[in-house]
Design a protein around this motif. Structure first.
Motif, PDB file in Angstrom:
ATOM      1  N   PRO A  75       0.827  -1.212   0.000  1.00 56.50           N
ATOM      2  CA  PRO A  75       0.000   0.000   0.000  1.00 56.50           C
ATOM      3  C   PRO A  75       0.859   1.259   0.000  1.00 56.50           C
ATOM      4  O   PRO A  75       1.975   1.287   0.521  1.00 56.50           O
ATOM      5  N   LYS A  76       0.322   2.292  -0.572  1.00 55.40           N
ATOM      6  CA  LYS A  76       1.051   3.558  -0.680  1.00 55.40           C
ATOM      7  C   LYS A  76       1.009   4.322   0.637  1.00 55.40           C
ATOM      8  O   LYS A  76      -0.056   4.502   1.231  1.00 55.40           O
ATOM      9  N   ASN A  77       2.171   4.778   1.078  1.00 62.46           N
ATOM     10  CA  ASN A  77       2.283   5.650   2.237  1.00 62.46           C
ATOM     11  C   ASN A  77       3.613   6.390   2.167  1.00 62.46           C
ATOM     12  O   ASN A  77       4.381   6.198   1.221  1.00 62.46           O
ATOM     13  N   VAL A  81       7.022   5.009  -0.368  1.00 61.43           N
ATOM     14  CA  VAL A  81       7.462   5.772  -1.539  1.00 61.43           C
ATOM     15  C   VAL A  81       8.991   5.725  -1.676  1.00 61.43           C
ATOM     16  O   VAL A  81       9.526   5.791  -2.781  1.00 61.43           O
ATOM     17  N   ALA A  82       9.698   5.578  -0.567  1.00 57.31           N
ATOM     18  CA  ALA A  82      11.149   5.785  -0.545  1.00 57.31           C
ATOM     19  C   ALA A  82      11.932   5.012  -1.614  1.00 57.31           C
ATOM     20  O   ALA A  82      12.828   5.581  -2.243  1.00 57.31           O
ATOM     21  N   PRO A  83      11.652   3.718  -1.863  1.00 62.25           N
ATOM     22  CA  PRO A  83      12.447   3.018  -2.877  1.00 62.25           C
ATOM     23  C   PRO A  83      12.301   3.587  -4.289  1.00 62.25           C
ATOM     24  O   PRO A  83      13.152   3.347  -5.152  1.00 62.25           O
ATOM     25  N   LEU A  84      11.235   4.338  -4.528  1.00 58.30           N
ATOM     26  CA  LEU A  84      10.982   4.848  -5.870  1.00 58.30           C
ATOM     27  C   LEU A  84      11.973   5.926  -6.294  1.00 58.30           C
ATOM     28  O   LEU A  84      12.152   6.169  -7.496  1.00 58.30           O
ATOM     29  N   LEU A  85      12.633   6.571  -5.351  1.00 56.50           N
ATOM     30  CA  LEU A  85      13.650   7.550  -5.719  1.00 56.50           C
ATOM     31  C   LEU A  85      14.744   6.871  -6.538  1.00 56.50           C
ATOM     32  O   LEU A  85      15.185   7.404  -7.568  1.00 56.50           O
ATOM     33  N   CYS A 103       6.527   4.697 -11.423  1.00 58.63           N
ATOM     34  CA  CYS A 103       6.881   5.975 -10.821  1.00 58.63           C
ATOM     35  C   CYS A 103       5.809   7.025 -11.075  1.00 58.63           C
ATOM     36  O   CYS A 103       5.452   7.813 -10.184  1.00 58.63           O
ATOM     37  N   ARG A 104       5.261   7.046 -12.286  1.00 64.01           N
ATOM     38  CA  ARG A 104       4.223   8.020 -12.601  1.00 64.01           C
ATOM     39  C   ARG A 104       2.969   7.777 -11.757  1.00 64.01           C
ATOM     40  O   ARG A 104       2.346   8.721 -11.258  1.00 64.01           O
ATOM     41  N   GLU A 105       2.599   6.511 -11.592  1.00 66.79           N
ATOM     42  CA  GLU A 105       1.413   6.177 -10.786  1.00 66.79           C
ATOM     43  C   GLU A 105       1.561   6.677  -9.355  1.00 66.79           C
ATOM     44  O   GLU A 105       0.648   7.284  -8.790  1.00 66.79           O
ATOM     45  N   TRP A 106       2.729   6.440  -8.763  1.00 67.93           N
ATOM     46  CA  TRP A 106       2.937   6.841  -7.369  1.00 67.93           C
ATOM     47  C   TRP A 106       3.089   8.353  -7.237  1.00 67.93           C
ATOM     48  O   TRP A 106       2.620   8.932  -6.245  1.00 67.93           O
ATOM     49  N   ALA A 107       3.707   8.994  -8.195  1.00 73.11           N
ATOM     50  CA  ALA A 107       3.814  10.453  -8.145  1.00 73.11           C
ATOM     51  C   ALA A 107       2.438  11.103  -8.258  1.00 73.11           C
ATOM     52  O   ALA A 107       2.127  12.074  -7.552  1.00 73.11           O
ATOM     53  N   ASP A 108       1.594  10.554  -9.118  1.00 76.10           N
ATOM     54  CA  ASP A 108       0.226  11.073  -9.236  1.00 76.10           C
ATOM     55  C   ASP A 108      -0.540  10.874  -7.938  1.00 76.10           C
ATOM     56  O   ASP A 108      -1.359  11.721  -7.552  1.00 76.10           O
ATOM     57  N   TRP A 109      -0.286   9.751  -7.257  1.00 73.64           N
ATOM     58  CA  TRP A 109      -0.955   9.514  -5.967  1.00 73.64           C
ATOM     59  C   TRP A 109      -0.526  10.558  -4.945  1.00 73.64           C
ATOM     60  O   TRP A 109      -1.358  11.058  -4.181  1.00 73.64           O
ATOM     61  N   ILE A 110       0.755  10.898  -4.917  1.00 72.81           N
ATOM     62  CA  ILE A 110       1.214  11.928  -3.989  1.00 72.81           C
ATOM     63  C   ILE A 110       0.464  13.238  -4.237  1.00 72.81           C
ATOM     64  O   ILE A 110       0.020  13.913  -3.303  1.00 72.81           O
ATOM     65  N   ILE A 111       0.288  13.580  -5.513  1.00 73.12           N
ATOM     66  CA  ILE A 111      -0.383  14.836  -5.859  1.00 73.12           C
ATOM     67  C   ILE A 111      -1.882  14.774  -5.580  1.00 73.12           C
ATOM     68  O   ILE A 111      -2.457  15.700  -5.004  1.00 73.12           O
ATOM     69  N   ILE A 125       1.391   9.529   6.765  1.00 79.04           N
ATOM     70  CA  ILE A 125       0.699   8.261   6.812  1.00 79.04           C
ATOM     71  C   ILE A 125       1.701   7.128   6.647  1.00 79.04           C
ATOM     72  O   ILE A 125       2.572   7.163   5.770  1.00 79.04           O
ATOM     73  N   THR A 126       1.615   6.105   7.514  1.00 80.07           N
ATOM     74  CA  THR A 126       2.493   4.944   7.437  1.00 80.07           C
ATOM     75  C   THR A 126       1.645   3.682   7.416  1.00 80.07           C
ATOM     76  O   THR A 126       0.410   3.727   7.525  1.00 80.07           O
ATOM     77  N   ILE A 127       2.288   2.539   7.327  1.00 82.26           N
ATOM     78  CA  ILE A 127       1.568   1.273   7.342  1.00 82.26           C
ATOM     79  C   ILE A 127       0.950   1.018   8.710  1.00 82.26           C
ATOM     80  O   ILE A 127      -0.013   0.255   8.844  1.00 82.26           O
ATOM     81  N   ILE A 128       1.471   1.673   9.730  1.00 81.76           N
ATOM     82  CA  ILE A 128       1.010   1.456  11.103  1.00 81.76           C
ATOM     83  C   ILE A 128      -0.120   2.397  11.478  1.00 81.76           C
ATOM     84  O   ILE A 128      -1.072   2.008  12.140  1.00 81.76           O
ATOM     85  N   ALA A 129      -0.030   3.667  11.055  1.00 77.46           N
ATOM     86  CA  ALA A 129      -1.003   4.668  11.502  1.00 77.46           C
ATOM     87  C   ALA A 129      -1.180   5.751  10.452  1.00 77.46           C
ATOM     88  O   ALA A 129      -0.270   6.034   9.669  1.00 77.46           O
ATOM     89  N   ASP A 130      -2.366   6.358  10.442  1.00 80.12           N
ATOM     90  CA  ASP A 130      -2.636   7.460   9.514  1.00 80.12           C
ATOM     91  C   ASP A 130      -2.022   8.775   9.979  1.00 80.12           C
ATOM     92  O   ASP A 130      -1.804   9.675   9.160  1.00 80.12           O
ATOM     93  N   ASN A 131      -1.798   8.917  11.285  1.00 83.57           N
ATOM     94  CA  ASN A 131      -1.184  10.135  11.836  1.00 83.57           C
ATOM     95  C   ASN A 131      -1.869  11.392  11.308  1.00 83.57           C
ATOM     96  O   ASN A 131      -1.235  12.298  10.760  1.00 83.57           O
TER      97      ASN A 131
END
Length: 347
Positions: A75-77, A81-85, A103-111, A125-131
């Motif tokens: 899941p995206k959080n 995202v970090a490995p995508l750099l 990469c485009r899919e995840w960048a669009d999700w960030i936006i 937001i992390t896998i553990i909590a939405d914060n």
């Protein structure tokens, strides 16, 4: 230590990480997991590949990403995202359209899809909590660097502007104007910085992240000036708090807290690269060099990096951070690899 010796040491640290026993509870490393510690290590490995052109490391990264994409990404959080750099950089080398599509899919999700705080901050937001309503300093390195890189690859001004805004907003709420150091987090729910703790590893994500952002983005003018001044203000205070042996304490202003290697590596990397790129005055070089020597002194014969604090959620008081146990971790290995890439540069 010359560039060749630093490179061999980096390889030892890397090999220790990828050969870790996943069933060992005292060995918090798993290179098969798509998460931020591996993301940082992959980025360091990519830097090392660029220095050496050792094909086996490019092959390793390509094989790793292909295997992860085949089995499906998590899941995206913020942290995932970090490995995508690194994947974005690998795309530039290989032209693999599958990598670009991911990469485009995840960048669009960030936006368009990533949860926002008030004022449009990227919610941590992390896998553990939405914060909910929380900004954490890790977000800049784990998510925003990738978005900035995709802005350059795709020539997308919306990506560029969002990355720029996130740096400015995180500075607004996380940088302590009195000391120049950074708080771990901020919440708009009650509008406070939790325990106002000046935690070392949290601080290092700005030190290490902003020098990468300045290089990736090419941001200029008043924004570049503000980012560089924020970095220098932080580093000026860090130098005052550095121990004679080159280390920093896990609570930066509390000498009763233990010294911590991963933060020292992040600070050293950012300082050395900042000086090399002209973002920082050359007078800070010795502090970066001392940090590199200190980190190297904590690398065991088998490549294990010692004196690393375990994963740390935001706490409401300083004792929370003092109580975090020390153990080998994937990000301890990864940040050590990062500072070793700069040790290679200064050779």
């Amino acid at each position: 230590m010359n560039a060749q010796e630093s490179g061999l040491l980096l390889e030892r640290v890397f090999e220790r990480m990828v050969s870790a026993n996943k069933d060992n509870d005292n060995d918090h490393m798993d290179f098969d997991e798509w998460e931020w510690p591996v993301g940082v290590a992959l980025f360091a490995l990519f830097k090392y590949y660029r220095f050496t052109d050792k094909q086996r490391y490019l092959d390793f990264m390509v094989s790793w990403f292909d295997r992860q994409l085949d089995k499906g990404l998590p899941p995206k959080n913020v942290n995932s995202v970090a490995p995508l750099l690194t994947l974005a950089h690998i795309y530039e080398l290989t032209g693999n359209e599958r990598y670009l599509a991911t990469c485009r899919e995840w960048a669009d999700w960030i936006i368009d899809g990533m949860p926002r705080t008030q004022e449009g901050g990227l919610q941590h937001i992390t896998i553990i909590a939405d914060n909910e309503e929380q900004l954490w300093d890790d977000t800049l390195f784990m998510t925003v660097l990738f978005l900035a890189k995709m802005g350059e690859i795709l020539d997308r001004n919306d990506y560029r502007e969002e990355a720029e805004y996130q740096f400015l907003l995180h500075i607004k709420y996380l940088a302590d104007p009195a000391s120049g150091l950074w708080y771990h987090g901020w919440t708009f729910d009650g509008r406070h910085n939790f325990g106002k703790t000046l935690w070392a590893r949290g601080n290092c994500w700005y030190t290490a992240g902003v020098v990468e952002y300045l290089e990736i983005s090419g941001v200029s003018g008043a924004v570049q000036r503000h980012l560089r001044q924020t970095l220098e203000t932080q580093v000026k205070q860090l130098v005052k708090l550095q121990e004679p042996d080159g280390m920093w304490h896990t609570l930066l202003a509390d000498p009763a807290s233990y010294v911590e290697t991963s933060a020292t590596a992040g600070f050293g990397f950012g300082i050395l690269k900042g000086v090399r790129k002209g973002y920082l005055d050359a007078s800070y070089f010795e502090a970066g060099k001392k940090a590199a020597e200190a980190v190297i002194s904590h690398i065991g014969e088998d490549g294990t990096v010692a004196q690393v604090s375990y994963g740390t959620a935001i706490g409401m008081n300083d004792q929370h951070y003092k109580d975090i146990p020390i153990c080998p971790t994937a990000y301890g290995q990864a940040l050590t690899m990062m500072i070793l890439t700069e040790a290679i540069e200064i050779g």
